[in-house]
Motif scaffolding. Structure first.
Motif, PDB file in Angstrom:
ATOM      1  N   GLU A   6       0.960  -1.372   0.029  1.00 23.86           N
ATOM      2  CA  GLU A   6      -0.057   0.136   0.021  1.00 23.86           C
ATOM      3  C   GLU A   6       1.026   1.278   0.092  1.00 23.86           C
ATOM      4  OE1 GLU A   6      -3.410   0.122  -0.082  1.00 23.86           O
ATOM      5  OE2 GLU A   6      -3.208  -2.162  -0.382  1.00 23.86           O
ATOM      6  N   HIS A   7       0.607   2.119  -0.778  1.00 26.42           N
ATOM      7  CA  HIS A   7       1.443   3.534  -0.980  1.00 26.42           C
ATOM      8  C   HIS A   7       0.676   4.567  -1.505  1.00 26.42           C
ATOM      9  CE1 HIS A   7       4.664   6.034  -2.392  1.00 26.42           C
ATOM     10  NE2 HIS A   7       5.376   5.238  -1.674  1.00 26.42           N
ATOM     11  N   ASP A   8       0.879   5.750  -1.331  1.00 20.05           N
ATOM     12  CA  ASP A   8       0.073   6.897  -1.709  1.00 20.05           C
ATOM     13  C   ASP A   8       0.373   6.892  -3.220  1.00 20.05           C
ATOM     14  OD1 ASP A   8      -0.978   7.587   0.586  1.00 20.05           O
ATOM     15  OD2 ASP A   8       0.685   8.750   1.386  1.00 20.05           O
ATOM     16  N   CYS A   9      -0.894   7.082  -3.987  1.00 18.36           N
ATOM     17  CA  CYS A   9      -0.476   7.366  -5.291  1.00 18.36           C
ATOM     18  C   CYS A   9      -0.995   8.894  -5.809  1.00 18.36           C
ATOM     19  CB  CYS A   9      -1.706   6.285  -6.070  1.00 18.36           C
ATOM     20  SG  CYS A   9      -1.347   6.679  -8.112  1.00 18.36           S
ATOM     21  N   PRO A  10      -0.073   9.794  -6.263  1.00 17.23           N
ATOM     22  CA  PRO A  10      -0.524  11.015  -6.598  1.00 17.23           C
ATOM     23  C   PRO A  10      -1.754  11.188  -7.791  1.00 17.23           C
ATOM     24  CG  PRO A  10       1.871  10.481  -7.455  1.00 17.23           C
ATOM     25  CD  PRO A  10       1.326   9.432  -6.618  1.00 17.23           C
ATOM     26  N   VAL A  11      -1.715  10.240  -8.793  1.00 15.51           N
ATOM     27  CA  VAL A  11      -2.646  10.171  -9.833  1.00 15.51           C
ATOM     28  C   VAL A  11      -3.876   9.874  -9.095  1.00 15.51           C
ATOM     29  CG1 VAL A  11      -3.036   9.275 -11.986  1.00 15.51           C
ATOM     30  CG2 VAL A  11      -0.761   9.887 -11.543  1.00 15.51           C
ATOM     31  N   CYS A  12      -3.986   8.974  -8.629  1.00 15.53           N
ATOM     32  CA  CYS A  12      -5.500   8.460  -7.822  1.00 15.53           C
ATOM     33  C   CYS A  12      -5.838   9.237  -6.657  1.00 15.53           C
ATOM     34  CB  CYS A  12      -5.327   6.798  -7.536  1.00 15.53           C
ATOM     35  SG  CYS A  12      -5.184   5.801  -8.793  1.00 15.53           S
ATOM     36  N   GLY A  13      -4.979  10.076  -6.091  1.00 13.24           N
ATOM     37  CA  GLY A  13      -5.177  10.833  -5.047  1.00 13.24           C
ATOM     38  C   GLY A  13      -5.328  10.154  -3.581  1.00 13.24           C
ATOM     39  N   GLY A  14      -4.857   9.065  -3.331  1.00 10.49           N
ATOM     40  CA  GLY A  14      -5.184   8.135  -2.255  1.00 10.49           C
ATOM     41  C   GLY A  14      -4.110   7.001  -2.157  1.00 10.49           C
ATOM     42  N   GLU A  15      -4.481   6.289  -1.088  1.00 10.73           N
ATOM     43  CA  GLU A  15      -3.316   5.153  -0.923  1.00 10.73           C
ATOM     44  C   GLU A  15      -4.168   4.028  -1.514  1.00 10.73           C
ATOM     45  OE1 GLU A  15      -2.689   2.420   2.765  1.00 10.73           O
ATOM     46  OE2 GLU A  15      -1.515   4.413   3.151  1.00 10.73           O
ATOM     47  N   GLU A  16      -3.269   3.398  -2.444  1.00 12.04           N
ATOM     48  CA  GLU A  16      -3.780   2.228  -3.634  1.00 12.04           C
ATOM     49  C   GLU A  16      -2.787   1.101  -3.238  1.00 12.04           C
ATOM     50  OE1 GLU A  16      -6.330   2.381  -5.321  1.00 12.04           O
ATOM     51  OE2 GLU A  16      -6.898   4.419  -5.120  1.00 12.04           O
ATOM     52  N   THR A  17      -2.920  -0.019  -3.962  1.00  7.48           N
ATOM     53  CA  THR A  17      -2.290  -1.201  -4.039  1.00  7.48           C
ATOM     54  C   THR A  17      -1.291  -1.067  -5.113  1.00  7.48           C
ATOM     55  OG1 THR A  17      -3.904  -2.440  -3.112  1.00  7.48           O
ATOM     56  CG2 THR A  17      -2.230  -3.826  -4.122  1.00  7.48           C
ATOM     57  N   PHE A  18       0.044  -1.245  -4.913  1.00 11.27           N
ATOM     58  CA  PHE A  18       1.192  -1.332  -5.696  1.00 11.27           C
ATOM     59  C   PHE A  18       1.554  -2.519  -6.047  1.00 11.27           C
ATOM     60  CE2 PHE A  18       0.597   3.275  -5.188  1.00 11.27           C
ATOM     61  CZ  PHE A  18       1.170   3.874  -6.470  1.00 11.27           C
ATOM     62  N   TRP A  19       1.997  -2.846  -7.176  1.00 13.91           N
ATOM     63  CA  TRP A  19       2.530  -4.529  -7.575  1.00 13.91           C
ATOM     64  C   TRP A  19       3.965  -4.164  -7.873  1.00 13.91           C
ATOM     65  CZ3 TRP A  19       0.033  -8.676  -6.306  1.00 13.91           C
ATOM     66  CH2 TRP A  19      -1.480  -8.542  -6.111  1.00 13.91           C
ATOM     67  N   ARG A  20       4.962  -4.886  -7.323  1.00  8.60           N
ATOM     68  CA  ARG A  20       6.283  -4.937  -7.815  1.00  8.60           C
ATOM     69  C   ARG A  20       6.624  -5.491  -9.154  1.00  8.60           C
ATOM     70  NH1 ARG A  20      11.084  -7.658  -4.530  1.00  8.60           N
ATOM     71  NH2 ARG A  20       9.993  -9.595  -4.741  1.00  8.60           N
ATOM     72  N   SER A  21       7.000  -4.700 -10.133  1.00  8.98           N
ATOM     73  CA  SER A  21       6.753  -5.285 -11.609  1.00  8.98           C
ATOM     74  C   SER A  21       8.305  -5.680 -11.871  1.00  8.98           C
ATOM     75  CB  SER A  21       6.377  -3.743 -12.676  1.00  8.98           C
ATOM     76  OG  SER A  21       7.453  -2.846 -12.331  1.00  8.98           O
ATOM     77  N   ALA A  22       9.430  -5.153 -11.299  1.00 10.17           N
ATOM     78  CA  ALA A  22      10.716  -5.656 -11.555  1.00 10.17           C
ATOM     79  C   ALA A  22      11.561  -5.340 -10.367  1.00 10.17           C
ATOM     80  CB  ALA A  22      11.298  -4.945 -12.774  1.00 10.17           C
ATOM     81  N   SER A  23      12.804  -6.161 -10.167  1.00 10.54           N
ATOM     82  CA  SER A  23      13.859  -5.712  -9.170  1.00 10.54           C
ATOM     83  C   SER A  23      15.119  -6.374  -9.603  1.00 10.54           C
ATOM     84  CB  SER A  23      13.324  -6.462  -7.954  1.00 10.54           C
ATOM     85  OG  SER A  23      13.391  -7.932  -7.862  1.00 10.54           O
TER      86      SER A  23
END
Length: 59
Positions: A6-23
């Motif tokens: 869970e992390h703040d998304c500046p586009v959505c304007g709130g806390e959203e679920t983020f998925w790791r796409s690479a590392s």
């Protein structure tokens, strides 16, 4: 490290679920790319510290 967080998304304007796409492991630590599940906004974390807005840099 988890595949989602869970992390703040500046586009959505709130806390959203983020998925790791690479590392990958760097001399600075682990570099991981994260994408918002709702709007596809992305950012990069290096060693769980500094985050970089990947919409402004090709990383």
């Amino acid at each position: 490290m988890s595949l989602e967080m869970e992390h703040d998304c500046p586009v959505c304007g709130g806390e959203e679920t983020f998925w790791r796409s690479a590392s990958m492991e760097l001399h600075l630590g682990e570099k991981s790319k994260w994408r918002c599940a709702e709007c596809d906004y992305g950012f990069i974390l290096i060693d769980d510290g500094a985050d970089i807005d990947s919409s402004r840099a090709d990383a």
